[in-house]
Design an enzyme around this catalytic site. Structure first.
Site, short mmCIF file in Angstrom:
data_model
loop_
_atom_site.label_atom_id
_atom_site.label_comp_id
_atom_site.label_asym_id
_atom_site.label_seq_id
_atom_site.Cartn_x
_atom_site.Cartn_y
_atom_site.Cartn_z
N SER A 48 18.49 42.42 33.21
CA SER A 48 17.97 41.38 34.10
C SER A 48 19.06 40.42 34.57
O SER A 48 18.93 39.83 35.64
CB SER A 48 16.87 40.59 33.38
OG SER A 48 15.80 41.44 33.08
N ASP A 93 13.89 43.29 39.21
CA ASP A 93 15.27 43.61 38.84
C ASP A 93 15.43 45.08 38.45
O ASP A 93 16.45 45.69 38.66
CB ASP A 93 15.76 42.68 37.72
CG ASP A 93 14.69 42.41 36.67
OD1 ASP A 93 13.62 43.05 36.68
OD2 ASP A 93 14.93 41.53 35.81
N HIS A 94 14.35 45.65 37.84
CA HIS A 94 14.37 47.03 37.33
C HIS A 94 12.98 47.33 36.81
O HIS A 94 12.14 46.42 36.71
CB HIS A 94 15.37 47.17 36.18
CG HIS A 94 15.17 46.13 35.11
ND1 HIS A 94 14.12 46.17 34.22
CD2 HIS A 94 15.84 44.97 34.86
CE1 HIS A 94 14.17 45.11 33.45
NE2 HIS A 94 15.19 44.35 33.82
N ASP A 122 9.75 40.72 36.60
CA ASP A 122 10.76 41.34 35.74
C ASP A 122 10.20 42.64 35.15
O ASP A 122 9.14 42.64 34.53
CB ASP A 122 11.16 40.37 34.62
CG ASP A 122 12.49 40.74 33.98
OD1 ASP A 122 12.68 41.94 33.66
OD2 ASP A 122 13.32 39.85 33.78
MG MG Z 1 13.60 37.92 33.25
ZN ZN Z 2 14.02 43.79 29.72
#
Ligand code: MG
Ligand code: ZN
Length: 351
Positions: free
Chosen positions: A74, A289-290, A33
């Site tokens: 997320s 996710d980013h 994440d």
């Molecule tokens: Mg997460």
């Molecule tokens: Zn975050």
């Protein structure tokens, strides 16, 4: 001519028969994440031994925007991976008009796959939740906890005990999970799990400690435990492992936390790579996710030193790397939208 066509059909049939006898594909999906290229860069420069990322040759990039924001959160990010459809920030596997979107985990359960989820945060947090729950807002932790009890997930490890036992509705979903046949633990990871039992770990009231606050080897250990458990069951499996706090380090602009969380994730990749070597019918995909923090790894105080710089305490829209290895991994090369992670998996898994 007729004979040639007959022979051609026969050969096709034979190759189809041998193909269908192939062992089904196991999937290990690792989500760091908030892990962009700068975060990965720290595991190159701050690790004493070569980073496990250096073992990959199938590498791609994803575009991560959601339907509501250029910069995703997320929830929308994991919804894209889990369902193959983009949605709005804060959505947990529902469409922009709040329709339930079936997840890859749910589809594989229907095909008798074993399933597992590992996180550092509460197991009801956005990233793991998107694989088994469907709610309109990521903060609906109590609803998400209830949906976990009905999800059929075979192995989960994370935190968030309070969302199961100290609830506004007074229900005790820890007990419900036990009644449904789960072997539950709120203190430590189980040892020697039986292949025909389900396991749930809720190892902290809300979240696990950061690596810098004494978490130890929980993430690599939980991953190894899950892989051994799946292997002993002799069924194909889908396992999602989240390095949750790379993101939190970015939000906190905490360089030491960032490095330690990234190195912990790198070590966990090593566990997955060891499994891959012995189980070639496995596909490992590692992505994020980013990016979080707008991180740069730049010149430090002395000529030979590096420093971590943050340009924001928020997420960014940077392209996110995808590393893949194992069966079908060549499909993950190129630059594409985050939802294609799902669609490429679906192609390989014949969903
Ligand atoms: Mg997460
Ligand atoms: Zn975050």
């Amino acid at each position: 001519m007729k004979n040639t066509i007959f022979l051609f059909c026969l050969l096709n049939l034979l190759s189809f028969a041998s193909f269908s006898q192939e062992k089904p594909t196991n999937v290990i999906l690792m989500i760091g994440d908030g892990m962009g290229l700068p975060q990965i860069t720290t595991s190159i420069y701050f690790k004493d031994s070569p980073s496990n990322f250096e073992q990959f040759t199938d590498i791609g990039f994803i575009k991560t925007s959601s339907t509501s924001h250029k910069v995703t959160d997320s929830a929308a990010g994991a919804t894209a991976f889990a369902t193959g459809q983009k949605s709005y920030n804060r959505a947990i596997s529902v469409s922009p008009d709040s329709v339930r979107l079936e997840t890859i985990l749910e589809k594989l359960e229907a095909k008798n796959y074993k399933t597992g989820l590992i996180s550092l945060t509460t197991i009801t947090h956005a990233t793991p939740a998107c694989f088994y729950a469907h709610v309109t807002d990521r903060d609906m932790h109590e609803e998400i906890a209830e949906q976990l009890t009905n999800s059929g997930v075979d192995f989960f490890a994370g935190a968030g005990l309070d969302y199961f036992t100290k609830r506004k509705d007074g229900k005790d979903f820890y007990k419900t999970l036990e009644e449904k046949g789960y072997s539950m633990d709120s203190v430590k990871l189980v040892t020697n799990p039986y292949p025909d039992k389900k396991y749930g770990h809720l190892l902290a009231a809300t979240e696990m400690p950061a690596k810098t606050k004494g978490r130890g080897d929980y993430l690599p250990d939980a991953t190894e435990l899950a892989l051994n458990y799946f292997k002993s069951s002799n069924e194909p499996f889908f396992l999602m492992v989240e390095g949750s706090y790379i993101d939190w380090a970015g939000h906190a602009n905490d360089a030491e936390m960032l490095i330690q969380e990234e190195l912990d994730f790198d070590k966990t990749i090593g566990v997955a790579l060891n499994f891959l070597k012995e189980n070639p019918n496995t596909l490992l995909v590692i992505t994020a996710d980013h990016e979080t923090g707008g991180v740069a790894v730049g010149k430090g105080k002395s000529a030979d030193e590096l420093s971590i710089y943050f340009t924001t305490d928020q997420h960014t829209a940077e392209l996110i790397p995808v590393f893949s290895m194992g069966r079908g991994s060549e499909l993950f090369r190129g630059i594409y939208e985050n939802i294609e992670i799902y669609h490429k998996l679906a192609t390989i898994l014949k969903l």
